[in-house]
Design a protein around this motif. Structure first.
Motif, PDB file in Angstrom:
ATOM      1  N   SER A  22     -29.185  -7.788 -23.606  1.00  0.00           N
ATOM      2  CA  SER A  22     -29.265  -9.327 -23.806  1.00  0.00           C
ATOM      3  C   SER A  22     -30.731  -9.436 -24.161  1.00  0.00           C
ATOM      4  O   SER A  22     -30.983 -10.312 -24.690  1.00  0.00           O
ATOM      5  CB  SER A  22     -29.050 -10.132 -22.738  1.00  0.00           C
ATOM      6  OG  SER A  22     -29.495  -9.765 -21.514  1.00  0.00           O
ATOM      7  N   LEU A  23     -31.809  -8.627 -23.553  1.00  0.00           N
ATOM      8  CA  LEU A  23     -33.177  -8.835 -23.644  1.00  0.00           C
ATOM      9  C   LEU A  23     -33.318  -8.383 -25.254  1.00  0.00           C
ATOM     10  O   LEU A  23     -34.217  -8.992 -25.889  1.00  0.00           O
ATOM     11  CB  LEU A  23     -33.792  -7.981 -22.647  1.00  0.00           C
ATOM     12  CG  LEU A  23     -34.264  -8.472 -21.251  1.00  0.00           C
ATOM     13  CD1 LEU A  23     -34.901  -7.671 -20.531  1.00  0.00           C
ATOM     14  CD2 LEU A  23     -34.884 -10.062 -21.523  1.00  0.00           C
ATOM     15  N   LEU A  24     -32.842  -7.135 -25.811  1.00  0.00           N
ATOM     16  CA  LEU A  24     -33.241  -6.779 -26.979  1.00  0.00           C
ATOM     17  C   LEU A  24     -32.644  -7.865 -28.023  1.00  0.00           C
ATOM     18  O   LEU A  24     -33.221  -7.742 -29.087  1.00  0.00           O
ATOM     19  CB  LEU A  24     -32.257  -5.431 -27.140  1.00  0.00           C
ATOM     20  CG  LEU A  24     -32.651  -4.054 -26.519  1.00  0.00           C
ATOM     21  CD1 LEU A  24     -31.726  -3.025 -27.026  1.00  0.00           C
ATOM     22  CD2 LEU A  24     -34.087  -3.762 -27.232  1.00  0.00           C
ATOM     23  N   ARG A  25     -31.820  -8.589 -27.572  1.00  0.00           N
ATOM     24  CA  ARG A  25     -31.234  -9.529 -28.684  1.00  0.00           C
ATOM     25  C   ARG A  25     -32.148 -10.935 -28.691  1.00  0.00           C
ATOM     26  O   ARG A  25     -31.669 -11.862 -29.271  1.00  0.00           O
ATOM     27  CB  ARG A  25     -29.790 -10.126 -28.407  1.00  0.00           C
ATOM     28  CG  ARG A  25     -28.864  -8.737 -28.666  1.00  0.00           C
ATOM     29  CD  ARG A  25     -27.239  -9.185 -28.726  1.00  0.00           C
ATOM     30  NE  ARG A  25     -26.963  -9.565 -27.355  1.00  0.00           N
ATOM     31  CZ  ARG A  25     -26.613  -8.741 -26.453  1.00  0.00           C
ATOM     32  NH1 ARG A  25     -26.320  -7.547 -26.578  1.00  0.00           N
ATOM     33  NH2 ARG A  25     -26.016  -8.994 -25.206  1.00  0.00           N
ATOM     34  N   GLN A  26     -33.111 -11.001 -27.726  1.00  0.00           N
ATOM     35  CA  GLN A  26     -34.022 -12.307 -27.626  1.00  0.00           C
ATOM     36  C   GLN A  26     -34.494 -12.498 -29.068  1.00  0.00           C
ATOM     37  O   GLN A  26     -34.951 -11.657 -29.655  1.00  0.00           O
ATOM     38  CB  GLN A  26     -34.847 -12.084 -26.537  1.00  0.00           C
ATOM     39  CG  GLN A  26     -34.206 -12.000 -25.150  1.00  0.00           C
ATOM     40  CD  GLN A  26     -33.526 -13.366 -24.837  1.00  0.00           C
ATOM     41  OE1 GLN A  26     -33.801 -14.615 -24.936  1.00  0.00           O
ATOM     42  NE2 GLN A  26     -32.295 -13.204 -24.557  1.00  0.00           N
ATOM     43  N   SER A  27     -34.599 -13.969 -29.338  1.00  0.00           N
ATOM     44  CA  SER A  27     -35.225 -14.230 -30.568  1.00  0.00           C
ATOM     45  C   SER A  27     -36.562 -14.468 -30.277  1.00  0.00           C
ATOM     46  O   SER A  27     -37.404 -14.195 -31.306  1.00  0.00           O
ATOM     47  CB  SER A  27     -34.684 -15.534 -31.142  1.00  0.00           C
ATOM     48  OG  SER A  27     -34.661 -16.554 -29.966  1.00  0.00           O
ATOM     49  N   HIS A  28     -37.117 -14.500 -28.940  1.00  0.00           N
ATOM     50  CA  HIS A  28     -38.529 -14.363 -28.849  1.00  0.00           C
ATOM     51  C   HIS A  28     -38.628 -12.818 -28.110  1.00  0.00           C
ATOM     52  O   HIS A  28     -38.218 -12.538 -27.147  1.00  0.00           O
ATOM     53  CB  HIS A  28     -38.859 -15.212 -27.772  1.00  0.00           C
ATOM     54  CG  HIS A  28     -40.370 -15.150 -27.160  1.00  0.00           C
ATOM     55  ND1 HIS A  28     -41.410 -16.028 -27.759  1.00  0.00           N
ATOM     56  CD2 HIS A  28     -41.077 -14.562 -26.358  1.00  0.00           C
ATOM     57  CE1 HIS A  28     -42.710 -15.798 -27.279  1.00  0.00           C
ATOM     58  NE2 HIS A  28     -42.465 -14.719 -26.141  1.00  0.00           N
ATOM     59  N   ALA A  29     -39.632 -12.124 -28.972  1.00  0.00           N
ATOM     60  CA  ALA A  29     -39.534 -10.703 -28.873  1.00  0.00           C
ATOM     61  C   ALA A  29     -40.868 -10.171 -27.984  1.00  0.00           C
ATOM     62  O   ALA A  29     -40.964  -9.086 -27.933  1.00  0.00           O
ATOM     63  CB  ALA A  29     -39.688 -10.038 -30.048  1.00  0.00           C
TER      64      ALA A  29
END
Length: 284
Positions: A22-29
């Motif tokens: 779910s971290l990999l999919r964050q829009s804020h990277a």
């Protein structure tokens, strides 16, 4: 704004992939994630390696086995991860659990909240658990308290409150201390965080012992501790539960177990609890 995300993990081989995914999919990277492998005996280490080996934003720390103590163990792991980083490089310090699933806009929404509201010191969403195939609100605390699995602190607030304390009750102590410093704790209800397993399921401590120790380490004086114990006893409809809580609390007092909060901080906590009591119970 750049995030430092620290994730304590103990035997989370089944849950951790969901959290890190779910971290990999964050829009804020713009984040760095430090996964603290706290003496795991399963394949947690291998799971972590799949992320640290392919994405430079992920790093790992491996600790030896430590005793399971509610509250203090997870903060000890968190602090071990924190001490490996230069927090001056970051704007937001996060303590996340290894068994949550964040919505894709979580970091972006938290960033916007901090940017638009300089008084915000602690921000988070709401926890949801799976029941009957549906994700429903956990409901273990009020909707104005950021729960332990998903804390995001403004760095300046985190430093002023001297971080989080390695003790049972840390995730309430932090809110009280930051409020006393003039910061606000804010829940963003539109952010639904999925909690894969129920908190406390691994604890071996009896509920009455837990509450007694919790009230002691929170720094409550006798009067407020007894009031809090009576409240829990009324919930369970058991006079014996009240007696057992008090025995646990008084046992901690007689042993003079070390508190991780100062005398002044204890005064702040007791004053806040007393004000809550007057407002909710005594209608003053």
């Amino acid at each position: 704004m750049k995030f430092l995300i620290i994730i304590p993990a103990h035997n989370e081989e089944n849950n951790l992939p969901f959290t890190l995914g779910s971290l990999l999919r964050q829009s804020h990277a713009d984040f760095k994630a430090v996964v603290v492998n706290d003496g795991s005996t399963d394949a947690t280490s291998e799971v972590i390696g799949r992320y640290t080996g392919t994405d430079s934003r992920f790093t790992a720390i491996h600790l030896g086995k430590s005793a399971h103590q509610p509250g203090s163990k997870v903060v000890n792991a968190f602090n071990n991860g924190l001490h490996t980083q230069d927090i001056d490089e970051f704007d937001i310090i996060c303590k996340f659990d290894a068994d949550i699933i964040l919505p894709e806009n979580y970091l972006k929404t938290v960033t916007k909240a901090f940017q638009e509201h300089p008084e915000y010191g602690l921000v988070g969403g709401l926890l949801y658990v799976e029941k009957g195939g549906q994700w429903v609100y956990e409901g273990n605390s009020n909707k104005h308290h950021v729960r332990g699995p998903m804390k995001a602190y403004r760095k300046e607030c985190f430093i002023q409150m001297k971080g989080i304390r390695e003790t049972l009750g840390w995730d309430n102590i932090d809110a009280i201390l930051l409020e006393n410093l003039g910061w606000k704790e804010v829940v963003l209800p539109e952010l639904h965080v999925r909690l894969i397993k129920v908190k406390g399921a691994d604890y071996t401590i009896r509920p009455a012992d837990y509450y007694g120790r919790y009230f002691y380490f929170l720094g409550l004086n006798r009067f407020l501790a007894y009031i809090a114990a009576s409240k829990e006893a009324m919930k369970s409809r058991s006079a014996g539960f009240f007696t057992d809580i008090i025995k646990s609390y008084e046992g901690c007092r007689s042993k003079k177990l070390e508190l991780k909060i100062s005398k002044e901080e204890r005064k702040i906590i007791n004053r806040q609890r007393w004000n809550m009591l007057k407002k909710k119970w005594l209608k003053m």
